[in-house]
Design a protein around this motif. Structure first.
Motif, short mmCIF file in Angstrom:
data_model
loop_
_atom_site.label_atom_id
_atom_site.label_comp_id
_atom_site.label_asym_id
_atom_site.label_seq_id
_atom_site.Cartn_x
_atom_site.Cartn_y
_atom_site.Cartn_z
N GLY A 1 0.79 -1.23 0.00
CA GLY A 1 0.00 0.00 0.00
C GLY A 1 0.82 1.27 0.00
N THR A 2 2.14 1.17 0.10
CA THR A 2 2.99 2.37 0.08
C THR A 2 2.90 3.06 -1.27
N GLY A 3 2.94 2.27 -2.35
CA GLY A 3 2.75 2.79 -3.70
C GLY A 3 3.89 3.65 -4.22
N GLY A 4 3.62 4.31 -5.33
CA GLY A 4 4.57 5.22 -5.93
C GLY A 4 5.65 4.57 -6.78
N ARG A 5 5.57 3.29 -7.03
CA ARG A 5 6.61 2.59 -7.80
C ARG A 5 6.10 2.05 -9.13
N GLU A 6 4.98 2.60 -9.60
CA GLU A 6 4.40 2.11 -10.85
C GLU A 6 5.37 2.27 -12.02
N THR A 7 5.97 3.45 -12.14
CA THR A 7 6.89 3.71 -13.25
C THR A 7 8.11 2.80 -13.18
N ALA A 8 8.62 2.57 -11.99
CA ALA A 8 9.79 1.70 -11.83
C ALA A 8 9.47 0.28 -12.29
N LEU A 9 8.27 -0.21 -11.98
CA LEU A 9 7.89 -1.57 -12.40
C LEU A 9 7.79 -1.67 -13.92
#
Length: 186
Positions: free
Chosen positions: A154-162
């Motif tokens: 739920g921390t999120g913010g890593r969509e682009t990195a994935l």
């Protein structure tokens, strides 16, 4: 002309003096450096290892392409339940397919390299393939794994990195396939 004194039929001539023995030793050491010892596989074993290598490598490429598609869907959806499902699926892709296939590809590739005339580090294209598969493993361990863990907790913010890491894996594996096909400067 060598008379063959002191040798059996079909065996190589043996040196008869200490000086000749030194020359033979120097010649043999040069041959070892120029032609490292190779692991010998029977043709059937080699074909089996090659088949496993190709299946694992193609499977890893497919897994990586599917990973990018699901990561893109998870990154672009407004539905939190769908996004959570996407990241759970990505976790499964990594554990069930990515890790076993990448290590299978690495191990069978090294085995094929040490058992062929190409070697593992003798040619630039074989060394590049080794670096590429190692980089895919490292990206999985240090980027994909931690990024997906953040998305799952739920921390999120890593969509682009994935998405970027998955895209890198696809490009690296396509490049490795091209190197195998073209074998530059062989």
């Amino acid at each position: 002309w060598w008379s063959g004194v002191g040798t059996r039929a079909g065996s190589p001539p043996q040196p008869t003096t200490a000086r000749a023995a030194g020359a033979t030793l120097r010649c043999d050491m040069t041959a070892i450096v120029a032609n490292p010892i190779r692991l010998r596989l029977t043709p059937n074993v080699r074909r089996a290892v090659l088949t496993v290598h190709i299946v694992a490598s193609v499977g890893l490429l497919g897994d990586s392409a599917g990973f990018v598609a699901v990561a893109l869907r998870g990154a672009t959806t407004d539905d939190p339940a769908l996004a959570a499902s996407c990241y759970e699926l990505l976790d499964m892709f990594s554990l069930v397919f990515g890790i076993p296939l990448s290590f299978t590809s690495l191990i069978t590739g090294i085995l094929l390299g040490v058992s062929s005339r190409y070697g593992v580090l003798r040619h630039g294209w074989t060394a590049a393939k080794l670096v590429l598969i190692a980089s895919v493993i490292l990206v999985g361990a240090f980027v994909i794994g931690p990024s997906n863990a953040r998305m799952l907790d739920g921390t999120g913010g890593r969509e682009t990195a994935l998405v970027a890491a998955g895209a890198y894996d696809v490009l690296a594996l396509v490049l490795a396939t091209a190197l195998t096909t073209y074998k530059p400067r062989r």
